[in-house]
Design a protein around this motif. Structure first.
Motif, PDB file in Angstrom:
ATOM      1  N   ALA A 183     -30.197  15.238 -15.341  1.00  0.00           N
ATOM      2  CA  ALA A 183     -30.494  16.555 -14.773  1.00  0.00           C
ATOM      3  C   ALA A 183     -31.046  17.417 -15.908  1.00  0.00           C
ATOM      4  CB  ALA A 183     -29.242  17.198 -14.191  1.00  0.00           C
ATOM      5  N   ILE A 184     -32.123  18.135 -15.633  1.00  0.00           N
ATOM      6  CA  ILE A 184     -32.699  19.049 -16.634  1.00  0.00           C
ATOM      7  C   ILE A 184     -32.460  20.468 -16.140  1.00  0.00           C
ATOM      8  CG2 ILE A 184     -34.799  19.763 -17.851  1.00  0.00           C
ATOM      9  CD1 ILE A 184     -35.882  16.899 -17.315  1.00  0.00           C
ATOM     10  N   ASN A 185     -31.811  21.254 -16.984  1.00  0.00           N
ATOM     11  CA  ASN A 185     -31.429  22.623 -16.609  1.00  0.00           C
ATOM     12  C   ASN A 185     -32.145  23.616 -17.526  1.00  0.00           C
ATOM     13  OD1 ASN A 185     -29.444  24.539 -15.215  1.00  0.00           O
ATOM     14  ND2 ASN A 185     -28.918  24.894 -17.351  1.00  0.00           N
ATOM     15  N   CYS A 186     -33.016  24.450 -16.953  1.00  0.00           N
ATOM     16  CA  CYS A 186     -33.788  25.418 -17.756  1.00  0.00           C
ATOM     17  C   CYS A 186     -33.444  26.835 -17.299  1.00  0.00           C
ATOM     18  CB  CYS A 186     -35.280  25.212 -17.572  1.00  0.00           C
ATOM     19  SG  CYS A 186     -35.834  23.592 -18.041  1.00  0.00           S
ATOM     20  N   ILE A 187     -32.753  27.567 -18.143  1.00  0.00           N
ATOM     21  CA  ILE A 187     -32.417  28.953 -17.785  1.00  0.00           C
ATOM     22  C   ILE A 187     -33.058  29.887 -18.809  1.00  0.00           C
ATOM     23  CG2 ILE A 187     -30.547  30.625 -17.505  1.00  0.00           C
ATOM     24  CD1 ILE A 187     -29.003  28.645 -16.045  1.00  0.00           C
TER      25      ILE A 187
END
Length: 411
Positions: free
Chosen positions: A237-241
């Protein structure tokens, strides 16, 4: 041209009652309570764009007399935007930004940063909205997998992950192994990331979740599959915040292609709803969009925090760096591998993402979780769903019916 002094606190207080009746350059007195800061700041931005030095001097002087970082919302906006306008007029943006960043790094400790983030999360859903939406999408996408690898590209000091670890610990089937790779893109976070990793490992042990913690400090445009140590047996999973806005506009498509090459189960993206990209060649338009966005943000802070709140002042000072960065640093000036924060709106990000991924609608359960979250905060917050048209997807957090943060999931 002398540098403006932002600490005219008493002067600003004394003159603020006269500011609403002060004449504008058109010779007409301003109406009471008409947001004088916005009017004067826009006039000054136009004067800078027109290279009208007499008018620039006059408006900078007037703003300096009225501005204060300790005053009301207008005085604060005047103070921080005055700094950016002065830097733009004197071409000193890069030097000023480096100084502001250096001061922030010196005063940055893990405890102060953590306290600030937790206090902000307590009074406003500005950051927790994205955490809840992204965590929900990640947990659903990785359900049933045994080896999880979350690539976290954000500067939120891992405050998103304790609730996800709790959810993994309470799964009915076997607890999966979680590898968390944090890609740090802000220099202010690098100094505290080691302690964050130790805290995360301790918390994972407490929760009984097998856990690995890794850190990368690469500029996003230079990340590779090899640097992220991705294994074949991992569900990714790639999480970009709030991270993609730090990638140069012309490099965004290649970063999204890199994400695609990792074959993730889900990519979550959370960005603030502002466009400092399409209008970057028009200083006045870019200034007006920047002022619109930060006026909303400052008004939200004013209503969420106590007037004397130190945390509020720290959050506003963080904004001052971004404002200088957007308005007064030239695009080709890459500061320590970071590019200017060229934000884009949800519709613009959607267009980019659709070249490599398909949108994943948030499930009813995730939407219900977000709605339950918003009920914990004061009135004024709302939720708007992307209507599924060509350029719209995801969820929008709204403040007084204005979209302020966008969250989305992709596969």
């Amino acid at each position: 041209m002398q540098s403006p002094n932002n600490n005219h606190h008493q002067q600003a207080q004394n003159s603020s009652h006269t500011s609403t009746t002060r004449s504008s350059d058109s010779g007409e007195p301003s109406a009471p309570n008409n947001k004088w800061a916005s009017t004067l700041l826009k006039e000054c931005a136009k004067a800078i764009s027109d290279k009208d030095s007499t008018k620039i001097h006059h408006l900078l002087w007037m703003l300096n007399e009225l501005a204060s970082p300790y005053g009301d919302c207008d005085q604060k906006l005047a103070s921080y935007f005055l700094q950016a306008l002065f830097c733009k007029a004197t071409e000193s943006g890069q030097r000023c930004y480096k100084t502001l960043t250096s001061v922030a790094e010196k005063s940055n400790s893990f405890d102060s940063a953590r306290k600030l983030i937790l206090k902000f999360q307590e009074v406003s859903p500005w950051t927790t909205f994205g955490h809840v939406a992204a965590n929900g999408a990640i947990l659903e996408a990785l359900d049933g997998e045994k080896n999880l690898h979350i690539i976290d590209i954000s500067n939120t000091l891992c405050t998103q992950w304790p609730t996800l670890l709790e959810s993994l610990a309470t799964r009915t089937d076997e607890t999966p192994h979680l590898k968390l790779t944090v890609v740090v893109t802000a220099s202010t976070v690098k100094s505290v990331i080691k302690e964050i990793g130790q805290r995360m490992e301790k918390f994972a042990r407490l929760m009984g979740v097998p856990f690995e913690f890794h850190v990368r400090s690469d500029y996003l445009g230079e990340l590779t599959k090899e640097k992220l140590c991705v294994s074949e047996d991992e569900a990714i999973a790639i999480n970009c915040i709030g991270a993609l806005r730090r990638v140069a506009v012309e490099e965004r498509s290649s970063v999204i292609e890199l994400f695609r090459s990792l074959n993730p189960k889900v990519v979550t993206i959370v960005e603030e709803e502002a466009d400092f990209s399409s209008n970057r060649d028009d200083f006045v338009k870019c200034f007006e969009e920047c002022l619109r966005f930060y006026t909303l943000y400052f008004e939200m802070l004013e209503e969420s925090f106590m007037p004397t709140s130190n945390e509020r002042l720290m959050l506003e000072r963080e904004c001052s760096r971004s404002i200088v960065r957007v308005l007064a640093c030239e695009l080709e000036e890459n500061i320590e591998g970071e590019c200017a924060e060229r934000r884009e709106k949800g519709s613009q990000w959607s267009e980019r993402m659709k070249a490599a991924f398909s949108p994943v609608g948030f499930s009813d359960d995730v939407v219900d979780d977000v709605k339950a979250l918003l009920k914990r905060y004061r009135a004024g917050w709302g939720l708007m769903q992307g209507d599924g048209h060509e350029d719209q997807t995801g969820l929008y957090l709204t403040w007084k019916e204005e979209a302020v943060v966008w969250a989305s999931a992709w596969k």
